[in-house]
Write a protein that holds these residues in place. Sequence first.
Motif, PDB file in Angstrom:
ATOM      1  N   HIS A 104       0.830  -1.209   0.000  1.00 14.30           N
ATOM      2  CA  HIS A 104       0.000   0.000   0.000  1.00 14.30           C
ATOM      3  C   HIS A 104       0.861   1.254   0.000  1.00 14.30           C
ATOM      4  CE1 HIS A 104      -2.875   3.049   1.333  1.00 14.30           C
ATOM      5  NE2 HIS A 104      -3.842   2.207   1.038  1.00 14.30           N
ATOM      6  N   VAL A 105       1.771   1.366   0.963  1.00 11.89           N
ATOM      7  CA  VAL A 105       2.546   2.610   1.071  1.00 11.89           C
ATOM      8  C   VAL A 105       3.486   2.797  -0.123  1.00 11.89           C
ATOM      9  CG1 VAL A 105       2.375   2.694   3.587  1.00 11.89           C
ATOM     10  CG2 VAL A 105       4.343   1.549   2.541  1.00 11.89           C
ATOM     11  N   LEU A 106       4.058   1.700  -0.607  1.00 13.87           N
ATOM     12  CA  LEU A 106       4.981   1.828  -1.738  1.00 13.87           C
ATOM     13  C   LEU A 106       4.255   2.191  -3.031  1.00 13.87           C
ATOM     14  CD1 LEU A 106       7.468  -1.104  -1.058  1.00 13.87           C
ATOM     15  CD2 LEU A 106       7.961   1.354  -0.991  1.00 13.87           C
ATOM     16  N   SER A 107       3.022   1.722  -3.177  1.00 17.14           N
ATOM     17  CA  SER A 107       2.270   2.059  -4.392  1.00 17.14           C
ATOM     18  C   SER A 107       2.004   3.561  -4.465  1.00 17.14           C
ATOM     19  CB  SER A 107       0.956   1.266  -4.454  1.00 17.14           C
ATOM     20  OG  SER A 107       0.098   1.616  -3.382  1.00 17.14           O
ATOM     21  N   TRP A 108       1.773   4.201  -3.313  1.00 17.26           N
ATOM     22  CA  TRP A 108       1.599   5.654  -3.297  1.00 17.26           C
ATOM     23  C   TRP A 108       2.942   6.379  -3.355  1.00 17.26           C
ATOM     24  CZ3 TRP A 108      -2.709   7.702  -4.677  1.00 17.26           C
ATOM     25  CH2 TRP A 108      -3.923   7.057  -4.392  1.00 17.26           C
ATOM     26  N   TRP A 109       3.957   5.814  -2.724  1.00 14.90           N
ATOM     27  CA  TRP A 109       5.284   6.428  -2.685  1.00 14.90           C
ATOM     28  C   TRP A 109       5.857   6.619  -4.087  1.00 14.90           C
ATOM     29  CZ3 TRP A 109       7.901   9.394   0.277  1.00 14.90           C
ATOM     30  CH2 TRP A 109       9.294   9.458   0.257  1.00 14.90           C
ATOM     31  N   GLN A 110       5.447   5.801  -5.011  1.00 18.33           N
ATOM     32  CA  GLN A 110       5.892   5.945  -6.398  1.00 18.33           C
ATOM     33  C   GLN A 110       5.451   7.278  -7.009  1.00 18.33           C
ATOM     34  OE1 GLN A 110       4.490   2.523  -8.553  1.00 18.33           O
ATOM     35  NE2 GLN A 110       5.658   1.063  -7.314  1.00 18.33           N
ATOM     36  N   LYS A 111       4.473   7.925  -6.379  1.00 17.64           N
ATOM     37  CA  LYS A 111       3.942   9.196  -6.896  1.00 17.64           C
ATOM     38  C   LYS A 111       4.674  10.412  -6.322  1.00 17.64           C
ATOM     39  CE  LYS A 111       0.321   6.828  -8.565  1.00 17.64           C
ATOM     40  NZ  LYS A 111      -0.028   6.717  -9.997  1.00 17.64           N
ATOM     41  N   ARG A 112       5.729  10.193  -5.552  1.00 19.18           N
ATOM     42  CA  ARG A 112       6.323  11.277  -4.757  1.00 19.18           C
ATOM     43  C   ARG A 112       6.891  12.429  -5.592  1.00 19.18           C
ATOM     44  NH1 ARG A 112       9.479   6.901  -4.897  1.00 19.18           N
ATOM     45  NH2 ARG A 112      11.748   7.050  -5.239  1.00 19.18           N
ATOM     46  N   HIS A 113       7.187  12.205  -6.846  1.00 21.89           N
ATOM     47  CA  HIS A 113       7.731  13.266  -7.686  1.00 21.89           C
ATOM     48  C   HIS A 113       6.638  14.051  -8.424  1.00 21.89           C
ATOM     49  CE1 HIS A 113      11.639  11.718  -6.743  1.00 21.89           C
ATOM     50  NE2 HIS A 113      11.414  10.562  -7.335  1.00 21.89           N
ATOM     51  N   ASP A 114       5.399  13.620  -8.280  1.00 25.23           N
ATOM     52  CA  ASP A 114       4.262  14.304  -8.900  1.00 25.23           C
ATOM     53  C   ASP A 114       3.851  15.468  -7.996  1.00 25.23           C
ATOM     54  OD1 ASP A 114       1.700  15.116  -9.756  1.00 25.23           O
ATOM     55  OD2 ASP A 114       1.184  13.110 -10.438  1.00 25.23           O
ATOM     56  N   PRO A 115       3.830  16.706  -8.489  1.00 22.39           N
ATOM     57  CA  PRO A 115       3.498  17.862  -7.645  1.00 22.39           C
ATOM     58  C   PRO A 115       2.065  17.878  -7.120  1.00 22.39           C
ATOM     59  CG  PRO A 115       3.673  18.509  -9.961  1.00 22.39           C
ATOM     60  CD  PRO A 115       4.191  17.102  -9.865  1.00 22.39           C
ATOM     61  N   HIS A 116       1.214  16.988  -7.621  1.00 23.97           N
ATOM     62  CA  HIS A 116      -0.148  16.883  -7.085  1.00 23.97           C
ATOM     63  C   HIS A 116      -0.152  16.227  -5.705  1.00 23.97           C
ATOM     64  CE1 HIS A 116      -1.065  17.257 -11.448  1.00 23.97           C
ATOM     65  NE2 HIS A 116      -2.126  17.899 -11.009  1.00 23.97           N
ATOM     66  N   PHE A 117       0.966  15.631  -5.295  1.00 20.20           N
ATOM     67  CA  PHE A 117       1.014  14.832  -4.070  1.00 20.20           C
ATOM     68  C   PHE A 117       1.868  15.490  -2.988  1.00 20.20           C
ATOM     69  CE2 PHE A 117      -0.234  11.798  -7.252  1.00 20.20           C
ATOM     70  CZ  PHE A 117      -1.063  10.899  -6.590  1.00 20.20           C
ATOM     71  N   LEU A 118       1.404  15.339  -1.758  1.00 20.79           N
ATOM     72  CA  LEU A 118       2.178  15.700  -0.570  1.00 20.79           C
ATOM     73  C   LEU A 118       2.205  14.485   0.340  1.00 20.79           C
ATOM     74  CD1 LEU A 118       3.550  17.781   1.382  1.00 20.79           C
ATOM     75  CD2 LEU A 118       1.246  18.208   2.293  1.00 20.79           C
ATOM     76  N   PHE A 119       3.376  14.133   0.846  1.00 20.16           N
ATOM     77  CA  PHE A 119       3.520  12.994   1.739  1.00 20.16           C
ATOM     78  C   PHE A 119       3.782  13.480   3.158  1.00 20.16           C
ATOM     79  CE2 PHE A 119       4.012  11.224  -2.362  1.00 20.16           C
ATOM     80  CZ  PHE A 119       3.579   9.907  -2.271  1.00 20.16           C
ATOM     81  N   LEU A 120       2.952  13.012   4.097  1.00 21.26           N
ATOM     82  CA  LEU A 120       3.078  13.368   5.510  1.00 21.26           C
ATOM     83  C   LEU A 120       3.292  12.110   6.334  1.00 21.26           C
ATOM     84  CD1 LEU A 120       0.185  15.926   6.185  1.00 21.26           C
ATOM     85  CD2 LEU A 120       2.611  16.442   5.928  1.00 21.26           C
ATOM     86  N   LYS A 121       4.196  12.181   7.296  1.00 23.54           N
ATOM     87  CA  LYS A 121       4.417  11.060   8.194  1.00 23.54           C
ATOM     88  C   LYS A 121       3.896  11.397   9.590  1.00 23.54           C
ATOM     89  CE  LYS A 121       8.504   9.344   5.739  1.00 23.54           C
ATOM     90  NZ  LYS A 121       9.970   9.131   5.810  1.00 23.54           N
ATOM     91  N   TYR A 122       3.222  10.446  10.170  1.00 23.37           N
ATOM     92  CA  TYR A 122       2.644  10.582  11.508  1.00 23.37           C
ATOM     93  C   TYR A 122       3.698  11.031  12.510  1.00 23.37           C
ATOM     94  CZ  TYR A 122      -0.414   9.104  15.404  1.00 23.37           C
ATOM     95  OH  TYR A 122      -1.216   9.066  16.517  1.00 23.37           O
ATOM     96  N   GLU A 123       4.875  10.436  12.423  1.00 26.02           N
ATOM     97  CA  GLU A 123       5.943  10.728  13.373  1.00 26.02           C
ATOM     98  C   GLU A 123       6.424  12.172  13.255  1.00 26.02           C
ATOM     99  OE1 GLU A 123       5.287   6.602  12.663  1.00 26.02           O
ATOM    100  OE2 GLU A 123       5.990   8.092  11.200  1.00 26.02           O
ATOM    101  N   ASP A 124       6.488  12.705  12.036  1.00 26.57           N
ATOM    102  CA  ASP A 124       6.886  14.101  11.842  1.00 26.57           C
ATOM    103  C   ASP A 124       5.820  15.048  12.389  1.00 26.57           C
ATOM    104  OD1 ASP A 124       9.243  13.313  10.617  1.00 26.57           O
ATOM    105  OD2 ASP A 124       8.414  13.461   8.583  1.00 26.57           O
ATOM    106  N   MET A 125       4.555  14.674  12.231  1.00 28.68           N
ATOM    107  CA  MET A 125       3.474  15.497  12.763  1.00 28.68           C
ATOM    108  C   MET A 125       3.525  15.537  14.288  1.00 28.68           C
ATOM    109  SD  MET A 125       0.500  14.180  10.151  1.00 28.68           S
ATOM    110  CE  MET A 125      -0.832  14.995  11.018  1.00 28.68           C
ATOM    111  N   GLN A 126       3.845  14.413  14.893  1.00 31.91           N
ATOM    112  CA  GLN A 126       3.984  14.377  16.341  1.00 31.91           C
ATOM    113  C   GLN A 126       5.140  15.247  16.801  1.00 31.91           C
ATOM    114  OE1 GLN A 126       2.383  13.429  18.829  1.00 31.91           O
ATOM    115  NE2 GLN A 126       1.238  11.549  18.527  1.00 31.91           N
TER     116      GLN A 126
END
Length: 298
Positions: free
Chosen positions: A187-209
Amino acid sequence: MDFVTRSLAWLLPMHEYKNIVYPYFITRENLEAMPNFQMRDDDIVIASYPKTGTNWVLEIITKILQAAGKSEATSEERAFAKLEFHHPELPQTTHLMLEDSPSPRVILTHLCPDLAPPGIANPEGNVKVIVVMRNPKDAAVSNYHFGLNIMRNYFYFGHILAYFLTWDRFCNVFLSGEAVFGNFYNHVLSWWQKRHDPHFLFLKYEDMQKNLTDAVKTVAEFLEMDLDDATVKHIAKDCTFHNMKKVFENSDFKHRTFMARKGMVGDWTNYFSPEQSQAFDAMYREKLEGTGLEFEFE
């Protein structure tokens, strides 16, 4: 999957669609409707594996839109917006309700890109997709407790079923990739493949904490909402785990009342045996090494 776990799965109303197990409130009909779901240019999407911070980010986005004067809707009003769901409390499936919802819509999904609507998997125009992620050990523990609460609150013999679903059994199922909503890493890797697309922002729970104010600012900038520092800090204060938990506990939607439990990083240490932790670490290295995707566990 051991005999008891298979028996529990048989007793609970679940089904399999394209090799992924889904709960009864995500029907085959809903999943088959996803390719035809029409996006709007101002849609905001939260894509996530379950129990990785979905409703936390929903609360942040809601308050950003309110502060920017773009919407008066509350997170309670948006709580039904998991695209593939048909909430037991509501008369109609979510994707149909969203067709009549006012813009800007905030759409939630736990689907992988290959099952999500094309306009989410490959967004165009001004569509924004925020992918929320959390370390797999804490995600497993949170899913375990949420599953127990689902059993206890929605099924007649739920307390008996929950008694037999031990942590050890759930941990094995999660590690095998046979948990509800599928393999965590796929699941996470299928979305991670989109990381260079400017339509996407990736947030990590740990960074938010670690720094919620920075996370709120990052989301606001991604959504192109011009908020001053005082407003950003106020939103971050409103969206602390303590304040969100109070909002959830007073919800009219039963599942939201037990949505928030501890909200901490590293709670997995209270559940994992050394052997289980080592097995997770081995899988983590196997699946994520060389991908550029890393998580913090404490």
